[in-house]
Each structure stands twice: as C-alpha cells, then as structure tokens.
Design a protein around this motif. Sequence first.
Motif, short mmCIF file in Angstrom:
data_model
loop_
_atom_site.label_atom_id
_atom_site.label_comp_id
_atom_site.label_asym_id
_atom_site.label_seq_id
_atom_site.Cartn_x
_atom_site.Cartn_y
_atom_site.Cartn_z
N PRO A 178 -6.16 -8.08 40.96
CA PRO A 178 -4.89 -8.55 40.42
C PRO A 178 -4.28 -7.50 39.49
O PRO A 178 -5.00 -6.72 38.87
N VAL A 179 -2.95 -7.50 39.42
CA VAL A 179 -2.27 -6.58 38.50
C VAL A 179 -1.98 -7.30 37.18
O VAL A 179 -1.81 -8.53 37.15
N ASN A 180 -1.95 -6.55 36.12
CA ASN A 180 -1.65 -7.06 34.78
C ASN A 180 -0.49 -6.22 34.22
O ASN A 180 -0.71 -5.20 33.57
N LEU A 181 0.72 -6.66 34.53
CA LEU A 181 1.90 -5.88 34.20
C LEU A 181 2.84 -6.68 33.31
O LEU A 181 2.73 -7.91 33.22
N ILE A 182 3.77 -5.98 32.70
CA ILE A 182 4.81 -6.63 31.89
C ILE A 182 6.09 -5.82 32.02
O ILE A 182 6.06 -4.59 32.08
N HIS A 183 7.20 -6.53 32.06
CA HIS A 183 8.50 -5.87 32.14
C HIS A 183 8.95 -5.48 30.73
O HIS A 183 8.67 -6.18 29.75
N LEU A 184 9.66 -4.38 30.64
CA LEU A 184 10.18 -3.90 29.36
C LEU A 184 10.96 -4.98 28.62
O LEU A 184 10.84 -5.11 27.40
N ASN A 185 11.76 -5.78 29.34
CA ASN A 185 12.53 -6.83 28.67
C ASN A 185 11.63 -7.84 27.97
O ASN A 185 11.98 -8.35 26.90
N ASP A 186 10.46 -8.11 28.54
CA ASP A 186 9.52 -9.02 27.89
C ASP A 186 8.83 -8.36 26.71
O ASP A 186 8.57 -9.02 25.70
N CYS A 187 8.55 -7.08 26.80
CA CYS A 187 7.98 -6.37 25.63
C CYS A 187 8.92 -6.47 24.44
O CYS A 187 8.50 -6.80 23.32
N ILE A 188 10.19 -6.22 24.69
CA ILE A 188 11.19 -6.28 23.62
C ILE A 188 11.31 -7.71 23.10
O ILE A 188 11.34 -7.94 21.89
N GLY A 189 11.36 -8.68 24.01
CA GLY A 189 11.49 -10.08 23.61
C GLY A 189 10.32 -10.57 22.77
O GLY A 189 10.51 -11.28 21.77
N ILE A 190 9.12 -10.18 23.13
CA ILE A 190 7.93 -10.59 22.38
C ILE A 190 7.91 -9.92 21.01
O ILE A 190 7.63 -10.56 19.99
N GLY A 191 8.23 -8.64 20.97
CA GLY A 191 8.29 -7.93 19.69
C GLY A 191 9.33 -8.56 18.76
O GLY A 191 9.06 -8.76 17.57
N LEU A 192 10.49 -8.89 19.29
CA LEU A 192 11.52 -9.55 18.48
C LEU A 192 11.07 -10.92 18.00
O LEU A 192 11.33 -11.29 16.85
N ALA A 193 10.39 -11.67 18.86
CA ALA A 193 9.90 -13.00 18.46
C ALA A 193 8.92 -12.89 17.29
O ALA A 193 8.97 -13.69 16.36
N VAL A 194 8.05 -11.90 17.33
CA VAL A 194 7.10 -11.69 16.22
C VAL A 194 7.86 -11.42 14.92
O VAL A 194 7.58 -12.01 13.88
N ILE A 195 8.84 -10.54 15.00
CA ILE A 195 9.60 -10.17 13.80
C ILE A 195 10.44 -11.36 13.30
O ILE A 195 10.41 -11.69 12.11
N GLU A 196 11.18 -11.99 14.20
CA GLU A 196 12.07 -13.09 13.80
C GLU A 196 11.30 -14.28 13.22
O GLU A 196 11.79 -14.97 12.35
N GLN A 197 10.10 -14.52 13.74
CA GLN A 197 9.31 -15.67 13.30
C GLN A 197 8.30 -15.30 12.21
O GLN A 197 7.51 -16.14 11.80
N ASN A 198 8.30 -14.01 11.83
CA ASN A 198 7.37 -13.55 10.80
C ASN A 198 5.93 -13.93 11.16
O ASN A 198 5.18 -14.44 10.33
N THR A 199 5.58 -13.69 12.40
CA THR A 199 4.26 -14.06 12.92
C THR A 199 3.33 -12.85 12.84
O THR A 199 3.00 -12.25 13.85
N PHE A 200 2.91 -12.55 11.63
CA PHE A 200 2.05 -11.40 11.44
C PHE A 200 0.61 -11.85 11.20
O PHE A 200 0.36 -12.98 10.80
N GLY A 201 -0.31 -10.96 11.48
CA GLY A 201 -1.72 -11.28 11.31
C GLY A 201 -2.36 -11.81 12.58
O GLY A 201 -3.42 -12.42 12.54
N HIS A 202 -1.73 -11.55 13.74
CA HIS A 202 -2.24 -12.04 15.02
C HIS A 202 -2.50 -10.89 15.98
O HIS A 202 -2.06 -9.76 15.76
N LEU A 203 -3.16 -11.19 17.05
CA LEU A 203 -3.36 -10.27 18.16
C LEU A 203 -2.88 -11.00 19.40
O LEU A 203 -3.33 -12.11 19.69
N PHE A 204 -1.93 -10.39 20.14
CA PHE A 204 -1.38 -11.00 21.33
C PHE A 204 -1.61 -10.08 22.54
O PHE A 204 -1.24 -8.91 22.49
N ASN A 205 -2.21 -10.62 23.58
CA ASN A 205 -2.23 -9.95 24.87
C ASN A 205 -0.94 -10.36 25.57
O ASN A 205 -0.63 -11.55 25.63
N ALA A 206 -0.19 -9.41 26.07
CA ALA A 206 1.10 -9.73 26.66
C ALA A 206 1.22 -9.12 28.05
O ALA A 206 1.37 -7.91 28.21
#
Length: 142
Positions: A56-84
């Motif tokens: 199986p492939v484990n890929l992510i689109h650039l748009n989702d990388c940006i969206g996830i990064g923004l969600a972390v910042i906007e929600q102040n969700t620090f102190g976690h580890l996310f596999n994306a």
Amino acid sequence: MPDTESGKILLEAERLLQSQTSFKTTILRFGGLVGPGRHPGRFFAGKKDIPNGRAPVNLIHLNDCIGIGLAVIEQNTFGHLFNAVSPAHPQKADFYTNAALQGGLPAPEFLDELSNWKIVNSAELPVLGYEFKVKNWDNLTY
C-alpha cells in the motif's frame, strides 16, 4: 520504530524537540508528498521489475499538508504528534501505473509481490476535526 538511519535521526530530532520545556512542539509526520511539481507518475515511469508492487502507498497531497498545518496553528493544538497520510492506500503498482499513464509517461512494471509494507494511519487527526481534501487518488489532477 525506524528501520533506516535517516528514520533514526529524525526520531532523535523529534525527541529532542519534545523534551524542551520552554515551548510545546507539534510534530507532523507527512507521508509521501504529491502535488504541484511532485507528479507521482515520474518516480517509476518506464522502470521494470520494481519490487513490492502490492504494497500500500502512504501519500498525502500538498493541499492536505497545508490544511493540517493551518488547523494545528488555528486551534493552538501544540504538544502532539500527528501522522498525516491520505485515508486511501491503493497498491503501489496500481497507483504509480495510473499516475504515469495520466501524466503521459511510460508505464512502470512492478513485481506482483507483497513483502516489506505498512499502512500509516492518521487516526490522531480527528483531534483537529480536519477533513481530508484528497481522500481518493482516482482521477486526481496533480
């Protein structure tokens, strides 16, 4: 658990950042990047006898990388580890063959085998309430 030297070094860097007490670190472990300038069809185009075609492939689109990064910042969700990675995990042979043909490149030839493989799960991402923009790799324009 990393099985390559680069993976071991990355894990050590993650642990170093997580051990800091003066700030909170959120680690985003992105899968293989797909998007503008990263057309996946070019990686194996025209190659033959590529091992592990059924993995199986484990890929992510650039748009989702940006969206996830923004969600972390906007929600102040620090102190976690996310596999994306995308929730879709097609077989390597199917995905890269389709991507090459879609890009007008020569089709690769994979060995019909399943040896070393893993599926990375983004199970932690619901904490962010993030909805993947690219959930399916079929008919995607890269």
